[in-house]
Every structure is written in structure tokens, then in C-alpha cells.
Design an enzyme around this catalytic site. Sequence first.
Site, PDB file in Angstrom:
ATOM      1  N   TYR A 156       0.862  -1.272  -0.035  1.00 27.57           N
ATOM      2  CA  TYR A 156      -0.017   0.077  -0.009  1.00 27.57           C
ATOM      3  C   TYR A 156       0.780   1.251   0.086  1.00 27.57           C
ATOM      4  CZ  TYR A 156      -3.817   3.063   1.556  1.00 27.57           C
ATOM      5  OH  TYR A 156      -4.809   3.974   1.669  1.00 27.57           O
ATOM      6  N   LYS A 160       1.027   4.180  -2.776  1.00 26.54           N
ATOM      7  CA  LYS A 160       0.695   5.570  -2.591  1.00 26.54           C
ATOM      8  C   LYS A 160       1.996   6.507  -2.699  1.00 26.54           C
ATOM      9  CE  LYS A 160      -3.581   4.914  -1.517  1.00 26.54           C
ATOM     10  NZ  LYS A 160      -4.559   5.605  -2.333  1.00 26.54           N
TER      11      LYS A 160
HETATM   12  P1  NDP Z   1     -13.324   2.499   0.910  1.00 30.44           P
HETATM   13  O1  NDP Z   1     -12.841   0.887   1.187  1.00 30.44           O
HETATM   14  O2  NDP Z   1     -14.511   2.594   1.804  1.00 30.44           O
HETATM   15  O3  NDP Z   1     -13.898   2.344  -0.697  1.00 30.44           O
HETATM   16  C1  NDP Z   1     -13.176   1.995  -1.821  1.00 30.44           C
HETATM   17  C2  NDP Z   1     -13.882   2.415  -2.972  1.00 30.44           C
HETATM   18  O4  NDP Z   1     -13.201   2.026  -3.891  1.00 30.44           O
HETATM   19  C3  NDP Z   1     -15.177   1.843  -3.175  1.00 30.44           C
HETATM   20  O5  NDP Z   1     -15.996   2.744  -3.619  1.00 30.44           O
HETATM   21  C4  NDP Z   1     -14.752   0.557  -3.894  1.00 30.44           C
HETATM   22  O6  NDP Z   1     -15.816   0.104  -4.906  1.00 30.44           O
HETATM   23  C5  NDP Z   1     -13.832   1.279  -4.959  1.00 30.44           C
HETATM   24  N1  NDP Z   1     -12.948   0.201  -5.614  1.00 30.44           N
HETATM   25  C6  NDP Z   1     -12.084  -0.462  -4.930  1.00 30.44           C
HETATM   26  N2  NDP Z   1     -11.378  -1.409  -5.905  1.00 30.44           N
HETATM   27  C7  NDP Z   1     -11.634  -0.871  -7.167  1.00 30.44           C
HETATM   28  C8  NDP Z   1     -11.674  -1.195  -8.504  1.00 30.44           C
HETATM   29  N3  NDP Z   1     -10.549  -2.109  -8.762  1.00 30.44           N
HETATM   30  N4  NDP Z   1     -12.099  -0.639  -9.394  1.00 30.44           N
HETATM   31  C9  NDP Z   1     -12.780   0.544  -9.211  1.00 30.44           C
HETATM   32  N5  NDP Z   1     -13.354   0.799  -7.925  1.00 30.44           N
HETATM   33  C10 NDP Z   1     -12.725   0.190  -6.772  1.00 30.44           C
HETATM   34  O7  NDP Z   1     -12.108   3.197   1.000  1.00 30.44           O
HETATM   35  P2  NDP Z   1     -12.021   4.544   1.585  1.00 30.44           P
HETATM   36  O8  NDP Z   1     -13.098   5.521   1.330  1.00 30.44           O
HETATM   37  O9  NDP Z   1     -11.511   4.466   2.946  1.00 30.44           O
HETATM   38  O10 NDP Z   1     -10.673   5.113   0.606  1.00 30.44           O
HETATM   39  C11 NDP Z   1     -10.649   5.943  -0.408  1.00 30.44           C
HETATM   40  C12 NDP Z   1      -9.140   6.547  -0.926  1.00 30.44           C
HETATM   41  O11 NDP Z   1      -8.694   6.918   0.146  1.00 30.44           O
HETATM   42  C13 NDP Z   1      -8.356   4.981  -1.287  1.00 30.44           C
HETATM   43  O12 NDP Z   1      -7.478   5.264  -2.401  1.00 30.44           O
HETATM   44  C14 NDP Z   1      -7.700   4.740   0.160  1.00 30.44           C
HETATM   45  O13 NDP Z   1      -6.411   4.258  -0.213  1.00 30.44           O
HETATM   46  C15 NDP Z   1      -7.418   6.343   0.286  1.00 30.44           C
HETATM   47  N6  NDP Z   1      -6.962   6.561   1.945  1.00 30.44           N
HETATM   48  C16 NDP Z   1      -7.959   6.310   2.816  1.00 30.44           C
HETATM   49  C17 NDP Z   1      -7.952   6.394   4.346  1.00 30.44           C
HETATM   50  C18 NDP Z   1      -8.605   5.857   5.432  1.00 30.44           C
HETATM   51  O14 NDP Z   1      -8.221   6.267   6.439  1.00 30.44           O
HETATM   52  N7  NDP Z   1      -9.786   5.520   5.088  1.00 30.44           N
HETATM   53  C19 NDP Z   1      -6.397   7.226   4.470  1.00 30.44           C
HETATM   54  C20 NDP Z   1      -5.771   7.442   3.422  1.00 30.44           C
HETATM   55  C21 NDP Z   1      -6.083   7.338   1.993  1.00 30.44           C
HETATM   56  P3  NDP Z   1     -16.933  -1.036  -4.491  1.00 30.44           P
HETATM   57  O15 NDP Z   1     -17.612  -0.396  -3.104  1.00 30.44           O
HETATM   58  O16 NDP Z   1     -17.728  -1.615  -5.732  1.00 30.44           O
HETATM   59  O17 NDP Z   1     -15.944  -2.125  -3.805  1.00 30.44           O
END
Ligand code: NDP
Length: 248
Positions: A156, A160
Site C-alpha cells: 500500500y 501511494k
Molecule cells: P473504501 O474501502 O471505503 O472504498 C473504496 C472504494 O474504491 C469503493 O468505492 C470501491 O468500490 C472502490 N474500488 C475498490 N477497488 C476498485 C477497483 N478495482 N475498481 C474500481 N473501484 C474500486 O475506501 P476509503 O473511502 O477508505 O478510501 C478511499 C481512498 O482513500 C483510497 O484510495 C484509500 O487508499 C485512500 N485513503 C483512505 C484512508 C482512510 O483512512 N480511510 C487514509 C488514506 C488514504 P466497491 O464499493 O464497488 O467495492
Amino acid sequence: MDNLKGKTALVTGGSRGIGRAICVALAEAGANIVTCYAGNAAAVEETVAQCKQQGVQADAVQADVKSEADVQKLFDFVTETYGSLDILVNNAGVTRDNLMMKMSEEEFDTVLDTNLKGTFYTMKLASKLMLKKRAGRIINISSVVGVHGNAGQANYAASKAGIIGLTKSAAKELGKRGITVNAVAPGFIETDMTDALPEAVKKQSEQTIPMARFGSAKEVADAVCFLASDRASYVTGNVLMVDGGMGM
Ligand code: NDP
């Protein structure tokens, strides 16, 4: 409120968490929204409904960002339905945490292919559309982990950190054409991704945050809205930390 009326924004991974909050915040600012999701069709419909409540057009397309063909299909939808693209937000992301010595190639590749390669695919197609208009905003969601690393998240962190390199390189390539490219690096944000952490880890993590709490998806979305707006017209190649001071 920033006025994005008439603009088209593509947000990947808008079915949940930070992605949904970004879709709704950009819609509140007046942008039409296209989002994609991996498999959660019911959840993405809720996002689309919340965006439409803001009086904008909104659509969701199932597209796996790991697949170049799916990303092409997504962009075909954007151009056929909306004509062009003003704002791209690369938010879709996954984790497959493990200690490096136990990490499988599959765990490594899934995270790199989704978070980093997916971002490359969308940026490549978006920049072609934006170059024609000599305007555009690209915002990539990195992480505090991409800046500082984290035990158990080598895959990860690499994805990132890679996003930051991609962001800065694209900012240098596209700046002359009026396209800004920035990254947002959230710290711990309350979503499904962090909900999966054990309580003890959450408590321990809170102690490392100067603001002594997890952030909300809305707080990340507000930073994205700023970077998407005219107010950020001279901001490019930056990594905006939205982490309660954790990464200082
Ligand atoms: P979630 O796990 O809540 O949501 C992930 C989202 O990405 C969902 O909409 C999912 O779709 C979609 N997704 C996953 N894989 C794919 C794929 N192969 N193709 C298309 N869509 C995909 O994540 P968060 O909201 O927590 O995180 C969002 C972003 O922020 C990410 O990039 C994460 O790395 C980053 N981030 C999050 C942090 C946190 O503390 N939460 C901290 C730092 C960064 P579906 O629902 O259909 O599976």
C-alpha cells in the site's frame, strides 16, 4: 461555496467512504458527476441519488480500474454523455495488509494494480481530453502512509508513494497547458477501510494524531473541492496532507 457549475467530474470508487463524500461535495459545488465502482451497485446508486439531490446530473459505471479496457469504457461513457472532462479524482483504492516477509505476489500486485496502475490509466486518458481544452484538474488520493511508510503495508505504501511520483511528473508535463495535478494525502479517516482495524490499533493510532481523532470523509472531500476549484489555480504538484497533523 466554490462554483463548479457546468463542469464534469469523474471520481473513481464513489460507492462508499471518501469517494462518496467527494462526489457529493463536488455536486454541491455544481459539478456533474460520473463515478465508477468495483461491485457495490446498490451503494453507488445511493451516491448517485445524493448527487442528483444537489440538482446536477450524475451517473455510475461499473469499471475495474485495474483493467485498461474497463477504464477506456468508462472514458467512452464520459465523452459520449458529457462531451469532455474538467476534473478527475483518483480515489479508488484497496489494502491487502501483511508483513513484507509474508506478503504474497498476489497481495502486492492487487494493491499496486488498483491504486497505482489504475491511477495511471485514468490520468493518461483524462490528460488527452484536458489537453484539448488547455484546462483541467487532476487530484489523486495518496495517503500519509505513502509519505512516511507503515509496517504491514509495504504494498500500500509503495502504491501511494508511487501516486505522489506520478502526480509530480504529470504536474511538470501538463502545467504549461493549464492543467493542475495535485495529491491529497489523508491520515486516518473513518470509513469501511479503517473500520476493519482492530479497536486496539485504532486507539493506538489516535495517540499519534496531534488532533487526537480520526478525520471524516467530508474533511477529505473539502480539500479535494478546494484543489478542483478556481481558488487553487496556481497550485500544482503539491501533496496536501489532510491528517490532523499526523504526518508532521
Ligand atoms: P473504501 O474501502 O471505503 O472504498 C473504496 C472504494 O474504491 C469503493 O468505492 C470501491 O468500490 C472502490 N474500488 C475498490 N477497488 C476498485 C477497483 N478495482 N475498481 C474500481 N473501484 C474500486 O475506501 P476509503 O473511502 O477508505 O478510501 C478511499 C481512498 O482513500 C483510497 O484510495 C484509500 O487508499 C485512500 N485513503 C483512505 C484512508 C482512510 O483512512 N480511510 C487514509 C488514506 C488514504 P466497491 O464499493 O464497488 O467495492
